[in-house]
Write an enzyme that holds these catalytic residues in place. Structure first.
Site, PDB file in Angstrom:
ATOM      1  N   HIS A 239     -74.255  10.134  79.312  1.00  0.00           N
ATOM      2  CA  HIS A 239     -74.430   8.743  79.743  1.00  0.00           C
ATOM      3  C   HIS A 239     -73.091   8.170  80.176  1.00  0.00           C
ATOM      4  CE1 HIS A 239     -76.678   4.907  79.787  1.00  0.00           C
ATOM      5  NE2 HIS A 239     -75.484   4.373  79.525  1.00  0.00           N
ATOM      6  N   CYS A 253     -79.435  -2.545  87.421  1.00  0.00           N
ATOM      7  CA  CYS A 253     -79.486  -1.095  87.224  1.00  0.00           C
ATOM      8  C   CYS A 253     -80.396  -0.783  86.039  1.00  0.00           C
ATOM      9  CB  CYS A 253     -78.086  -0.521  86.991  1.00  0.00           C
ATOM     10  SG  CYS A 253     -77.316  -1.052  85.450  1.00  0.00           S
ATOM     11  N   GLN A 258     -81.847   2.993  79.778  1.00  0.00           N
ATOM     12  CA  GLN A 258     -81.725   4.437  79.603  1.00  0.00           C
ATOM     13  C   GLN A 258     -80.922   4.780  78.355  1.00  0.00           C
ATOM     14  OE1 GLN A 258     -80.150   5.995  83.351  1.00  0.00           O
ATOM     15  NE2 GLN A 258     -82.182   6.780  83.826  1.00  0.00           N
ATOM     16  N   GLU A 280     -66.977   4.409  84.441  1.00  0.00           N
ATOM     17  CA  GLU A 280     -67.693   3.214  84.901  1.00  0.00           C
ATOM     18  C   GLU A 280     -67.900   3.232  86.414  1.00  0.00           C
ATOM     19  OE1 GLU A 280     -69.579  -0.324  84.596  1.00  0.00           O
ATOM     20  OE2 GLU A 280     -68.434   0.263  82.813  1.00  0.00           O
ATOM     21  N   GLY A 281     -69.063   2.739  86.832  1.00  0.00           N
ATOM     22  CA  GLY A 281     -69.323   2.563  88.255  1.00  0.00           C
ATOM     23  C   GLY A 281     -69.319   3.863  89.033  1.00  0.00           C
ATOM     24  N   ARG A 282     -69.943   4.905  88.458  1.00  0.00           N
ATOM     25  CA  ARG A 282     -69.929   6.237  89.077  1.00  0.00           C
ATOM     26  C   ARG A 282     -68.502   6.746  89.289  1.00  0.00           C
ATOM     27  NH1 ARG A 282     -74.858   6.242  93.570  1.00  0.00           N
ATOM     28  NH2 ARG A 282     -76.512   5.608  92.135  1.00  0.00           N
ATOM     29  N   THR A 302     -76.404   1.098  97.440  1.00  0.00           N
ATOM     30  CA  THR A 302     -75.356   1.580  96.543  1.00  0.00           C
ATOM     31  C   THR A 302     -74.422   2.565  97.227  1.00  0.00           C
ATOM     32  OG1 THR A 302     -77.002   1.415  94.773  1.00  0.00           O
ATOM     33  CG2 THR A 302     -74.955   2.554  94.252  1.00  0.00           C
ATOM     34  N   ASP A 314     -70.538   9.481  94.564  1.00  0.00           N
ATOM     35  CA  ASP A 314     -70.394   9.583  93.119  1.00  0.00           C
ATOM     36  C   ASP A 314     -69.057  10.255  92.832  1.00  0.00           C
ATOM     37  OD1 ASP A 314     -70.666  10.012  90.353  1.00  0.00           O
ATOM     38  OD2 ASP A 314     -72.806  10.478  90.520  1.00  0.00           O
ATOM     39  N   ARG A 316     -67.830  10.698  89.670  1.00  0.00           N
ATOM     40  CA  ARG A 316     -67.763  11.118  88.269  1.00  0.00           C
ATOM     41  C   ARG A 316     -67.471  12.607  88.133  1.00  0.00           C
ATOM     42  NH1 ARG A 316     -73.440   8.622  86.330  1.00  0.00           N
ATOM     43  NH2 ARG A 316     -73.959   9.408  88.409  1.00  0.00           N
ATOM     44  N   LYS A 342     -76.400  16.628  87.121  1.00  0.00           N
ATOM     45  CA  LYS A 342     -75.918  16.858  85.756  1.00  0.00           C
ATOM     46  C   LYS A 342     -76.348  18.228  85.255  1.00  0.00           C
ATOM     47  CE  LYS A 342     -75.955  11.973  84.336  1.00  0.00           C
ATOM     48  NZ  LYS A 342     -76.510  10.993  83.387  1.00  0.00           N
TER      49      LYS A 342
END
Length: 383
Positions: A239, A253, A258, A280-282, A302, A314, A316, A342
């Site tokens: 997460h 969101c 979730q 944070e924020g992708r 987005t 993204d 991340r 993921k």
């Protein structure tokens, strides 16, 4: 479910003596990231090329004026930001672009070009044109800005190698461009810092363990619910932090619902692990996320908002989750997710995803378009 706490375990394992005071490359790059976030210029090099780079967003006006002694800078932009500013430009495989600025271009206008305006449109003046620049220098500059969670836009001054010693004596930090790129793209080592029991609304049998990366970056958390048997597939969620959703209950969101649905599912199953990633924020940070929200209010979705600011869809790094699970001794998971990315990242880093457990909660009138975009452009499975 905890692992032994070890301070600087990764560096000790790498064979560094505890009395070594000199900085290794990882520490030097971490210092560059911190300096960039502070608005300080830094030095990067690429063989015979040497450059001073400085963040557009945080550089002070007085320092900008001093740097003009080296001439007019180039403005380095990501390919996403350049495409947003120049939609009619022919497509190019470059990941970064340099624009030649005039020495008379004011800092405020440079920030508008970079995306700092309220709706991040910006206008390229007629006298600002693309210019050739060494790719490693540009890519290292943008990597530093993203690592500092600033707008991906940096000013760059090419300087002679002979000026390096003078700038070093003035306190500027230096790292080779390729070393910056290698370090910022590499997977991180982590040390376990602390752990304690934490009874929660979802389960009185909870605990939290803190993991700290070896480069001084943000800490991440392993939240264990109930009893976990690592010899069996563990109900797991990766997460990513969402201050607006997790804390404020944002309706834009589905992150908050979730988070709580995942914890409740783990409690009902008798055990599970939630890896809470401070991305944070992708991965673009809260300040840039708010910029993206303003763009969404102006009509972009987005993904379009991220691109307008110069970021990828993204940013991340889910390798972090795989590393933490491995440190916890978890090799098989039942993953609570709607995001196939993921699953792929975990599988490619040694964590077997034996089952995807859907997590379809939190749809609101305000986030319906956001969820549709995640499904259409990011491949999330929402049906």
């Amino acid at each position: 479910m905890t692992i032994p706490i070890a301070i600087n375990s990764a560096k000790t394992a790498a064979g560094l003596r505890p009395d070594t005071l000199g900085l290794d490359t990882s520490e030097k790059v971490a210092r560059l990231v911190c300096d960039t976030r502070l608005g300080l210029p830094v030095l990067v090099g690429d063989g015979v090329d040497m450059a001073v780079i400085a963040p557009v967003e945080t550089l002070r006006a007085d320092r900008f004026a001093q740097l003009l002694a080296y001439g007019a800078p180039c403005l380095v932009l990501s390919a996403r930001r350049y495409a947003a500013l120049m939609p009619d430009a022919p497509p190019d495989a470059a990941s970064a672009y340099a624009l030649a600025l005039s020495a008379a271009t004011p800092l405020d206008q440079i920030r508008q070009i970079a995306g700092g305006a309220d709706v991040a449109k910006g206008v390229i003046p007629a006298d600002v044109v693309p210019v050739s620049c060494a790719a490693p220098l540009m890519n290292a500059a943008l990597a530093l800005s993203k690592a500092a969670q600033l707008l991906p836009a940096m000013m760059l001054w090419r300087i002679p190698v002979s000026a390096r010693d003078t700038l070093l004596r003035q306190g500027l930090a230096y790292v080779a461009a390729q070393a910056v790129l290698d370090e910022l793209s590499s997977a991180r080592d982590f040390g376990a810092v602390s752990a304690a029991a934490l009874p929660m609304v979802c389960s009185a049998a909870g605990s939290v363990q803190i993991f700290r990366p070896d480069n001084g970056g943000p800490e991440h958390y392993a939240i264990t619910i109930g009893t976990v048997n690592p010899d069996q597939p563990v109900l797991t969620r990766l997460h990513s932090a969402c201050f607006t959703g997790d804390v404020l209950g944002s309706l834009k969101c589905d992150c908050g619902p979730q988070l709580h649905a995942a914890l409740d599912a783990m409690a009902q199953a008798g055990g599970g692990v939630l890896i809470y990633l401070n991305q944070e924020g992708r991965g673009i940070g809260l300040a840039n996320k708010m910029r993206a929200y303003a763009l969404q209010d102006a009509g972009l979705d987005t993904v379009q908002a991220n691109h307008q600011l110069g970021f990828e869809d993204d940013e991340r790094d889910f390798r972090v989750g795989a590393t933490m699970l491995s440190m916890l001794g978890i090799a098989q998971v039942r993953l609570l997710t709607n995001n196939p990315a993921k699953m792929r990242i975990l599988a490619s880093h040694g964590v077997d995803v034996v089952e995807r457990v859907p997590l379809q909660v939190g749809k609101t009138r305000q986030n319906a378009h956001y969820l549709a975009t995640k499904a259409l452009k990011s491949g999330h499975i929402l049906t």
